[in-house]
Design a protein around this motif. Structure first.
Motif, PDB file in Angstrom:
ATOM      1  N   ALA A 133       0.833  -1.196   0.000  1.00 53.72           N
ATOM      2  CA  ALA A 133       0.000   0.000   0.000  1.00 53.72           C
ATOM      3  C   ALA A 133       0.875   1.256   0.000  1.00 53.72           C
ATOM      4  CB  ALA A 133      -0.922  -0.005   1.212  1.00 53.72           C
ATOM      5  N   GLN A 134       1.959   1.236   0.767  1.00 53.62           N
ATOM      6  CA  GLN A 134       2.834   2.410   0.816  1.00 53.62           C
ATOM      7  C   GLN A 134       3.510   2.661  -0.523  1.00 53.62           C
ATOM      8  OE1 GLN A 134       2.904   4.680   3.214  1.00 53.62           O
ATOM      9  NE2 GLN A 134       1.267   3.427   4.072  1.00 53.62           N
ATOM     10  N   GLY A 135       3.819   1.603  -1.246  1.00 51.10           N
ATOM     11  CA  GLY A 135       4.425   1.756  -2.565  1.00 51.10           C
ATOM     12  C   GLY A 135       3.486   2.470  -3.522  1.00 51.10           C
ATOM     13  N   PHE A 136       2.191   2.124  -3.461  1.00 49.09           N
ATOM     14  CA  PHE A 136       1.204   2.797  -4.301  1.00 49.09           C
ATOM     15  C   PHE A 136       1.124   4.279  -3.933  1.00 49.09           C
ATOM     16  CE2 PHE A 136      -0.911  -1.557  -4.340  1.00 49.09           C
ATOM     17  CZ  PHE A 136      -0.406  -1.885  -5.591  1.00 49.09           C
ATOM     18  N   ALA A 137       1.113   4.564  -2.638  1.00 56.43           N
ATOM     19  CA  ALA A 137       1.001   5.957  -2.175  1.00 56.43           C
ATOM     20  C   ALA A 137       2.216   6.771  -2.611  1.00 56.43           C
ATOM     21  CB  ALA A 137       0.829   5.993  -0.665  1.00 56.43           C
ATOM     22  N   GLN A 138       3.398   6.193  -2.488  1.00 58.35           N
ATOM     23  CA  GLN A 138       4.616   6.912  -2.877  1.00 58.35           C
ATOM     24  C   GLN A 138       4.620   7.217  -4.373  1.00 58.35           C
ATOM     25  OE1 GLN A 138       7.800   4.436  -1.486  1.00 58.35           O
ATOM     26  NE2 GLN A 138       7.435   4.920   0.668  1.00 58.35           N
ATOM     27  N   ALA A 139       4.202   6.247  -5.170  1.00 56.43           N
ATOM     28  CA  ALA A 139       4.163   6.463  -6.618  1.00 56.43           C
ATOM     29  C   ALA A 139       3.147   7.545  -6.966  1.00 56.43           C
ATOM     30  CB  ALA A 139       3.810   5.157  -7.330  1.00 56.43           C
ATOM     31  N   ALA A 140       2.006   7.543  -6.286  1.00 56.55           N
ATOM     32  CA  ALA A 140       0.984   8.566  -6.542  1.00 56.55           C
ATOM     33  C   ALA A 140       1.501   9.958  -6.188  1.00 56.55           C
ATOM     34  CB  ALA A 140      -0.276   8.248  -5.745  1.00 56.55           C
ATOM     35  N   ARG A 141       2.197  10.059  -5.068  1.00 58.03           N
ATOM     36  CA  ARG A 141       2.739  11.368  -4.664  1.00 58.03           C
ATOM     37  C   ARG A 141       3.750  11.887  -5.684  1.00 58.03           C
ATOM     38  NH1 ARG A 141       2.407   8.966   0.797  1.00 58.03           N
ATOM     39  NH2 ARG A 141       0.785  10.115   1.922  1.00 58.03           N
ATOM     40  N   LYS A 142       4.549  10.986  -6.233  1.00 54.68           N
ATOM     41  CA  LYS A 142       5.527  11.395  -7.251  1.00 54.68           C
ATOM     42  C   LYS A 142       4.832  11.953  -8.491  1.00 54.68           C
ATOM     43  CE  LYS A 142       9.324   8.367  -5.945  1.00 54.68           C
ATOM     44  NZ  LYS A 142      10.126   7.172  -6.306  1.00 54.68           N
ATOM     45  N   LEU A 143       3.599  11.500  -8.729  1.00 54.84           N
ATOM     46  CA  LEU A 143       2.838  11.976  -9.886  1.00 54.84           C
ATOM     47  C   LEU A 143       2.021  13.232  -9.559  1.00 54.84           C
ATOM     48  CD1 LEU A 143       1.625   8.542 -11.270  1.00 54.84           C
ATOM     49  CD2 LEU A 143       3.335  10.056 -12.274  1.00 54.84           C
ATOM     50  N   GLY A 144       2.187  13.735  -8.326  1.00 58.71           N
ATOM     51  CA  GLY A 144       1.499  14.976  -7.960  1.00 58.71           C
ATOM     52  C   GLY A 144       0.220  14.804  -7.173  1.00 58.71           C
ATOM     53  N   VAL A 145      -0.127  13.578  -6.797  1.00 57.24           N
ATOM     54  CA  VAL A 145      -1.341  13.351  -6.013  1.00 57.24           C
ATOM     55  C   VAL A 145      -1.108  13.797  -4.576  1.00 57.24           C
ATOM     56  CG1 VAL A 145      -2.898  11.577  -5.100  1.00 57.24           C
ATOM     57  CG2 VAL A 145      -2.093  11.438  -7.462  1.00 57.24           C
ATOM     58  N   ARG A 146      -2.042  14.527  -4.032  1.00 60.61           N
ATOM     59  CA  ARG A 146      -1.972  14.934  -2.623  1.00 60.61           C
ATOM     60  C   ARG A 146      -2.873  13.995  -1.829  1.00 60.61           C
ATOM     61  NH1 ARG A 146      -4.312  20.503  -1.369  1.00 60.61           N
ATOM     62  NH2 ARG A 146      -5.992  19.419  -0.343  1.00 60.61           N
ATOM     63  N   ILE A 147      -2.308  13.275  -0.888  1.00 62.36           N
ATOM     64  CA  ILE A 147      -3.064  12.316  -0.079  1.00 62.36           C
ATOM     65  C   ILE A 147      -3.229  12.890   1.319  1.00 62.36           C
ATOM     66  CG2 ILE A 147      -3.132   9.979   0.861  1.00 62.36           C
ATOM     67  CD1 ILE A 147      -1.315   9.151  -1.513  1.00 62.36           C
ATOM     68  N   GLU A 148      -4.473  13.106   1.713  1.00 61.46           N
ATOM     69  CA  GLU A 148      -4.762  13.612   3.054  1.00 61.46           C
ATOM     70  C   GLU A 148      -5.166  12.421   3.923  1.00 61.46           C
ATOM     71  OE1 GLU A 148      -4.428  16.700   4.051  1.00 61.46           O
ATOM     72  OE2 GLU A 148      -4.080  17.640   2.112  1.00 61.46           O
ATOM     73  N   THR A 149      -4.520  12.264   5.077  1.00 61.82           N
ATOM     74  CA  THR A 149      -4.854  11.160   5.973  1.00 61.82           C
ATOM     75  C   THR A 149      -5.270  11.700   7.334  1.00 61.82           C
ATOM     76  OG1 THR A 149      -2.574  10.947   6.745  1.00 61.82           O
ATOM     77  CG2 THR A 149      -3.211   9.627   4.821  1.00 61.82           C
ATOM     78  N   ARG A 150      -5.947  10.852   8.085  1.00 59.57           N
ATOM     79  CA  ARG A 150      -6.391  11.180   9.444  1.00 59.57           C
ATOM     80  C   ARG A 150      -7.167  12.494   9.504  1.00 59.57           C
ATOM     81  NH1 ARG A 150      -4.376   7.263  12.431  1.00 59.57           N
ATOM     82  NH2 ARG A 150      -2.339   6.430  11.999  1.00 59.57           N
ATOM     83  N   CYS A 151      -7.986  12.702   8.489  1.00 61.53           N
ATOM     84  CA  CYS A 151      -8.842  13.885   8.487  1.00 61.53           C
ATOM     85  C   CYS A 151     -10.214  13.478   7.975  1.00 61.53           C
ATOM     86  CB  CYS A 151      -8.245  15.008   7.635  1.00 61.53           C
ATOM     87  SG  CYS A 151      -8.020  14.561   5.913  1.00 61.53           S
ATOM     88  N   ARG A 152     -11.197  14.212   8.376  1.00 66.51           N
ATOM     89  CA  ARG A 152     -12.566  13.894   8.023  1.00 66.51           C
ATOM     90  C   ARG A 152     -13.028  14.782   6.869  1.00 66.51           C
ATOM     91  NH1 ARG A 152     -16.482  11.088   9.858  1.00 66.51           N
ATOM     92  NH2 ARG A 152     -18.611  11.831   9.793  1.00 66.51           N
ATOM     93  N   ALA A 153     -13.685  14.181   5.897  1.00 67.80           N
ATOM     94  CA  ALA A 153     -14.214  14.955   4.772  1.00 67.80           C
ATOM     95  C   ALA A 153     -15.481  15.658   5.240  1.00 67.80           C
ATOM     96  CB  ALA A 153     -14.526  14.028   3.604  1.00 67.80           C
ATOM     97  N   THR A 154     -15.421  16.982   5.316  1.00 63.96           N
ATOM     98  CA  THR A 154     -16.598  17.738   5.760  1.00 63.96           C
ATOM     99  C   THR A 154     -17.060  18.749   4.731  1.00 63.96           C
ATOM    100  OG1 THR A 154     -15.170  19.331   6.875  1.00 63.96           O
ATOM    101  CG2 THR A 154     -16.032  17.517   8.214  1.00 63.96           C
ATOM    102  N   ALA A 155     -16.180  19.212   3.879  1.00 60.24           N
ATOM    103  CA  ALA A 155     -16.555  20.222   2.894  1.00 60.24           C
ATOM    104  C   ALA A 155     -15.810  19.955   1.595  1.00 60.24           C
ATOM    105  CB  ALA A 155     -16.259  21.609   3.415  1.00 60.24           C
ATOM    106  N   ILE A 156     -16.076  18.815   0.989  1.00 62.03           N
ATOM    107  CA  ILE A 156     -15.335  18.454  -0.214  1.00 62.03           C
ATOM    108  C   ILE A 156     -15.642  19.387  -1.382  1.00 62.03           C
ATOM    109  CG2 ILE A 156     -14.999  16.052   0.403  1.00 62.03           C
ATOM    110  CD1 ILE A 156     -17.375  15.349  -1.308  1.00 62.03           C
ATOM    111  N   GLU A 157     -16.754  20.118  -1.281  1.00 63.26           N
ATOM    112  CA  GLU A 157     -17.091  21.065  -2.352  1.00 63.26           C
ATOM    113  C   GLU A 157     -16.001  22.109  -2.517  1.00 63.26           C
ATOM    114  OE1 GLU A 157     -19.038  20.686   0.380  1.00 63.26           O
ATOM    115  OE2 GLU A 157     -20.591  19.355  -0.386  1.00 63.26           O
TER     116      GLU A 157
END
Length: 199
Positions: A1-25
């Protein structure tokens, strides 16, 4: 799973963890991916249950050698799988009442009881450690991979029933193809679409 996350970050994906989606708009993105594990039910308002399940690690045993098929029973619920240096066992419980990740000693005793009932020689193996996790399960038991039925800018990805790591490569590829508008198997897409939970 960490390998997937690292590759995504290298492509510019921002991964937010330990936070609640409250205003995705408010997020400045064409598509917002909701992949919040056990919080998926609350974050999407789609029907699903959240259950606690324990897994315990036993010492190595010839009773279930590495490479042997996984042992899985429905009655009573139980599974065991041999890893290279240990054996994983679970009472395969689906407890909706205790939504925390604290280890319940009663669950450990239940797992050992079911393990030794199914594979008596495991009575010689000792419990090394254990953990508890939360699983998100849809009413039909299938994962959710697709756009939210009421929010075309929200992509729902989860409810993997505790099999997230195993399903990640295939369902991650499907999610990417759907988000990018690339051709996909329509039967598979319908079977996993969140829209099925609204019909």
């Amino acid at each position: 799973a960490q390998g997937f996350a690292q590759a995504a970050r290298k492509l510019g994906v921002r991964i937010e963890t330990r936070c609640r989606a409250t205003a995705i708009e408010d997020l400045p993105a064409r598509v917002k991916v909701i992949a919040t594990g056990p919080r998926l039910r609350d974050d999407t308002a789609l029907p699903m249950s959240v259950c606690k399940r324990h897994v315990f690690v036993l010492t190595r045993s010839d009773a279930l050698p590495y490479g042997a098929p996984m042992v899985l029973t429905d009655e009573p619920p139980f599974y065991a799988v041999a890893e290279t240096a240990s054996i994983l066992i679970s009472p395969a419980e689906a407890d909706e009442s205790a939504l925390d990740t604290h280890i319940d000693e009663a669950a450990m005793h239940l797992a050992v009881k079911r393990a030794t009932w199914r594979i008596p020689a495991l009575a010689q193996a000792g419990v090394i450690r254990g953990w508890a996790g939360l699983r998100t399960i849809t009413p039909d038991g299938r994962p959710l991979v697709g756009f939210h039925p009421e929010r075309p800018d929200v992509f729902v990805h989860g409810a993997f029933n505790g099999k997230g790591i195993m399903l990640a490569p295939a369902l991650g590829e499907l999610a990417a193809r759907l988000i990018l508008g690339k051709p996909v198997d329509t039967e598979e897409t319908r079977a996993l679409s969140p829209a099925r939970l609204r019909s």
